[in-house]
Design a protein around this motif. Structure first.
Motif, PDB file in Angstrom:
ATOM      1  N   ALA A   1       0.825  -1.208   0.000  1.00 24.77           N
ATOM      2  CA  ALA A   1       0.000   0.000   0.000  1.00 24.77           C
ATOM      3  C   ALA A   1       0.858   1.256   0.000  1.00 24.77           C
ATOM      4  N   ARG A   2       2.017   1.200   0.647  1.00 21.82           N
ATOM      5  CA  ARG A   2       2.874   2.393   0.696  1.00 21.82           C
ATOM      6  C   ARG A   2       3.378   2.772  -0.702  1.00 21.82           C
ATOM      7  N   ALA A   3       3.706   1.774  -1.516  1.00 22.96           N
ATOM      8  CA  ALA A   3       4.144   2.057  -2.881  1.00 22.96           C
ATOM      9  C   ALA A   3       3.016   2.694  -3.688  1.00 22.96           C
ATOM     10  N   LEU A   4       1.786   2.219  -3.482  1.00 25.74           N
ATOM     11  CA  LEU A   4       0.662   2.772  -4.230  1.00 25.74           C
ATOM     12  C   LEU A   4       0.354   4.200  -3.781  1.00 25.74           C
ATOM     13  N   PHE A  51       0.585  10.012  -4.848  1.00 24.52           N
ATOM     14  CA  PHE A  51       1.081  11.358  -4.558  1.00 24.52           C
ATOM     15  C   PHE A  51       1.847  11.931  -5.745  1.00 24.52           C
ATOM     16  N   GLN A  52       2.600  11.095  -6.438  1.00 28.07           N
ATOM     17  CA  GLN A  52       3.327  11.575  -7.613  1.00 28.07           C
ATOM     18  C   GLN A  52       2.353  12.064  -8.684  1.00 28.07           C
ATOM     19  N   VAL A  53       1.289  11.308  -8.899  1.00 34.56           N
ATOM     20  CA  VAL A  53       0.291  11.696  -9.896  1.00 34.56           C
ATOM     21  C   VAL A  53      -0.422  12.973  -9.466  1.00 34.56           C
ATOM     22  N   ALA A  54      -0.885  13.005  -8.204  1.00 34.82           N
ATOM     23  CA  ALA A  54      -1.609  14.178  -7.720  1.00 34.82           C
ATOM     24  C   ALA A  54      -0.713  15.407  -7.711  1.00 34.82           C
ATOM     25  N   GLY A  55       0.556  15.230  -7.359  1.00 29.33           N
ATOM     26  CA  GLY A  55       1.482  16.361  -7.374  1.00 29.33           C
ATOM     27  C   GLY A  55       1.678  16.908  -8.768  1.00 29.33           C
ATOM     28  N   CYS A  56       1.739  16.032  -9.768  1.00 27.66           N
ATOM     29  CA  CYS A  56       1.854  16.477 -11.158  1.00 27.66           C
ATOM     30  C   CYS A  56       0.600  17.232 -11.579  1.00 27.66           C
ATOM     31  N   TRP A  57      -0.561  16.729 -11.199  1.00 30.66           N
ATOM     32  CA  TRP A  57      -1.812  17.441 -11.496  1.00 30.66           C
ATOM     33  C   TRP A  57      -1.795  18.832 -10.876  1.00 30.66           C
ATOM     34  N   TRP A  60       1.471   5.862 -15.384  1.00 33.38           N
ATOM     35  CA  TRP A  60       1.484   4.864 -14.308  1.00 33.38           C
ATOM     36  C   TRP A  60       1.097   3.485 -14.840  1.00 33.38           C
ATOM     37  N   THR A  61       0.079   3.407 -15.681  1.00 34.72           N
ATOM     38  CA  THR A  61      -0.347   2.107 -16.197  1.00 34.72           C
ATOM     39  C   THR A  61       0.703   1.493 -17.121  1.00 34.72           C
ATOM     40  N   LEU A  62       1.508   2.332 -17.755  1.00 34.72           N
ATOM     41  CA  LEU A  62       2.605   1.801 -18.572  1.00 34.72           C
ATOM     42  C   LEU A  62       3.620   1.081 -17.695  1.00 34.72           C
ATOM     43  N   GLN A  63       3.819   1.592 -16.485  1.00 36.02           N
ATOM     44  CA  GLN A  63       4.739   0.946 -15.548  1.00 36.02           C
ATOM     45  C   GLN A  63       4.109  -0.303 -14.930  1.00 36.02           C
ATOM     46  N   HIS A  64       2.786  -0.350 -14.890  1.00 33.51           N
ATOM     47  CA  HIS A  64       2.067  -1.437 -14.224  1.00 33.51           C
ATOM     48  C   HIS A  64       1.288  -2.287 -15.236  1.00 33.51           C
ATOM     49  N   ARG A  65       1.808  -2.407 -16.415  1.00 32.73           N
ATOM     50  CA  ARG A  65       1.075  -3.136 -17.446  1.00 32.73           C
ATOM     51  C   ARG A  65       1.066  -4.636 -17.148  1.00 32.73           C
ATOM     52  N   ILE A  66       0.067  -5.289 -17.692  1.00 37.20           N
ATOM     53  CA  ILE A  66      -0.090  -6.733 -17.522  1.00 37.20           C
ATOM     54  C   ILE A  66       0.812  -7.449 -18.515  1.00 37.20           C
ATOM     55  N   LEU A  84       8.510   9.484   0.353  1.00 39.94           N
ATOM     56  CA  LEU A  84       7.553   8.656  -0.383  1.00 39.94           C
ATOM     57  C   LEU A  84       7.910   8.541  -1.854  1.00 39.94           C
ATOM     58  N   GLU A  85       8.421   9.642  -2.445  1.00 40.32           N
ATOM     59  CA  GLU A  85       8.721   9.583  -3.875  1.00 40.32           C
ATOM     60  C   GLU A  85       9.768   8.523  -4.190  1.00 40.32           C
ATOM     61  N   ASP A  86      10.612   8.170  -3.200  1.00 42.50           N
ATOM     62  CA  ASP A  86      11.610   7.127  -3.430  1.00 42.50           C
ATOM     63  C   ASP A  86      10.972   5.745  -3.529  1.00 42.50           C
ATOM     64  N   ALA A  87       9.734   5.612  -3.050  1.00 42.17           N
ATOM     65  CA  ALA A  87       9.017   4.337  -3.147  1.00 42.17           C
ATOM     66  C   ALA A  87       8.162   4.263  -4.404  1.00 42.17           C
ATOM     67  N   SER A  88       8.136   5.332  -5.192  1.00 45.15           N
ATOM     68  CA  SER A  88       7.283   5.386  -6.378  1.00 45.15           C
ATOM     69  C   SER A  88       8.027   4.907  -7.613  1.00 45.15           C
ATOM     70  N   CYS A  89       7.273   4.363  -8.566  1.00 45.52           N
ATOM     71  CA  CYS A  89       7.855   3.961  -9.848  1.00 45.52           C
ATOM     72  C   CYS A  89       7.900   5.125 -10.830  1.00 45.52           C
ATOM     73  N   LEU A  90       7.295   6.257 -10.472  1.00 43.76           N
ATOM     74  CA  LEU A  90       7.284   7.447 -11.320  1.00 43.76           C
ATOM     75  C   LEU A  90       8.430   8.353 -10.898  1.00 43.76           C
ATOM     76  N   HIS A  91       9.338   8.627 -11.808  1.00 38.95           N
ATOM     77  CA  HIS A  91      10.586   9.296 -11.450  1.00 38.95           C
ATOM     78  C   HIS A  91      10.478  10.822 -11.455  1.00 38.95           C
ATOM     79  N   TRP A  92       9.340  11.346 -11.849  1.00 40.65           N
ATOM     80  CA  TRP A  92       9.153  12.795 -11.787  1.00 40.65           C
ATOM     81  C   TRP A  92       9.141  13.250 -10.338  1.00 40.65           C
ATOM     82  N   ARG A  93       9.637  14.485 -10.078  1.00 42.77           N
ATOM     83  CA  ARG A  93       9.664  15.047  -8.733  1.00 42.77           C
ATOM     84  C   ARG A  93       8.966  16.401  -8.732  1.00 42.77           C
ATOM     85  N   LEU A  94       8.243  16.677  -7.652  1.00 38.86           N
ATOM     86  CA  LEU A  94       7.541  17.928  -7.501  1.00 38.86           C
ATOM     87  C   LEU A  94       8.509  19.092  -7.635  1.00 38.86           C
TER      88      LEU A  94
END
Length: 348
Positions: A180-183, A188-194, A287-293, A330-340
């Motif tokens: 859950a922490r990774a999610l 937060f990475q997505v919301a911060g970008c928004w 995000w879905t590109l990183q989490h693709r099936i 938290l951003e260090d636990a994310s798969c999205l490398h963008w930073r606020l």
């Protein structure tokens, strides 16, 4: 007749307190030098140190000695002082070590409301947190790292949705487990970008919270401002990941990297369907590109349906989150490398 030495005074630790903070309070309440407490615990040499800049790590034997001095059990100290849990690994060479705070720990002020209920606080108290911020649900306060600018505590009396979001986040952690922490980090990475690109709620609900805080658009306040929506997004990501764990697309959609049904689902959950269609989906697509099936379509179609109750089971680590850091930014636990604060032109 020789006067008897004064009887030592015990001390109850504040939950989450740093070991250095506890040692200083124990020394002060007994009116002895801090160095004497550390020497009694096994330290050979004690240099000057600042609990905001340094932490004291104890070996198992040193924890036992500290517990005797504080009239507590070693188990109680390990349960309430977070860094003691890692002290055994850190202190194999020396019983007591004073070192600069490791990067994955953050020093926070404790909730003023919690401290007001105690009568044994004779010196400043500092918390050792694995996160850069924390929410005191009981007193409605946001605790954060003041070294990054802004206040160390924020009263949430007018932002009760933040407290409610923290309760939801706690329940999500209990159901999902460490994943859950990774999610939440991804959310937060997505919301911060928004927020940074003025999409989704940046001109509406987030702007309203900023007005309530009286801060305007400040980088330090972003985690607080977007927290309720980040939790909702983390919940939606959990739904997506539970399906991916079984090689299935959200809502049994057609195989592919991006599920339009899931993007619409997120927009509805956030009450921002129109904003999602107007561009909010772009960061989620990353995000879905990183989490693709990756399960082949034939294998997916041949799989049995998930067993009953699978939605309440912990999620196992999956790519790209096979390693799950327990603490740190938290951003260090994310798969999205963008930073606020960085450019987002490549993402939007």
């Amino acid at each position: 007749m020789e006067e008897a030495a004064p009887r030592p005074v015990g001390l109850e630790p504040v939950p989450g307190e740093s070991a250095g903070s506890f040692v200083r309070r124990l020394a002060q309440i007994n009116d002895v030098p801090v160095a004497d407490v550390l020497r009694e615990a096994g330290a050979r040499r004690v240099q000057e140190w600042d609990p905001c800049a340094h932490e004291v790590f104890f070996s198992d034997q040193a924890v036992d000695r500290l517990a005797v001095m504080a009239w507590r059990t070693p188990e109680e100290l390990r349960r309430t002082l977070p860094t003691l849990a890692v002290g055994a690994d850190s202190g194999r060479q020396r019983p007591v070590r004073i070192v600069p705070w490791p990067a994955h720990w953050t020093v926070l002020e404790p909730c003023a409301g919690c401290l007001a209920r105690r009568d044994d606080v004779v010196a400043p108290v500092w918390l050792a947190s694995g996160e850069r911020w924390h929410v005191c649900v009981r007193h409605g306060r946001w605790l954060r790292d003041a070294s990054e600018g802004g206040p160390g505590q924020v009263n949430l009396a007018e932002l009760k949705e933040v407290v409610q979001a923290h309760r939801r986040w706690t329940r999500l952690q209990q159901r999902v487990g460490p994943y859950a922490r990774a999610l939440l980090a991804d959310a937060f990475q997505v919301a911060g970008c928004w927020w940074q690109t003025r999409q989704m709620g940046s001109e509406t609900v987030w702007a309203q919270r900023e007005r309530m805080l009286g801060v305007g658009r400040q980088l330090w306040s972003v985690p607080l401002v977007v927290y309720p929506e980040a939790v909702v997004l983390a919940e939606a990501m959990t739904v997506y990941e539970r399906q991916r764990c079984w090689g299935r697309d959200f809502d049994n959609g057609a195989p592919g990297w991006v599920s339009r049904h899931w993007l619409a689902f997120v927009g509805e959950r956030l009450n921002m369907s129109e904003e999602m269609e107007q561009g909010g989906y772009r960061m989620l697509r990353e995000w879905t590109l990183q989490h693709r099936i990756t399960t082949p379509v034939v294998a997916r179609l041949a799989q049995q349906t998930p067993p009953p109750g699978y939605r309440s089971e912990p999620l196992r680590p999956m790519e790209p989150h096979l390693t799950l850091p327990e603490r740190g930014p938290l951003e260090d636990a994310s798969c999205l490398h963008w930073r606020l604060g960085q450019a987002v032109t490549d993402l939007v």
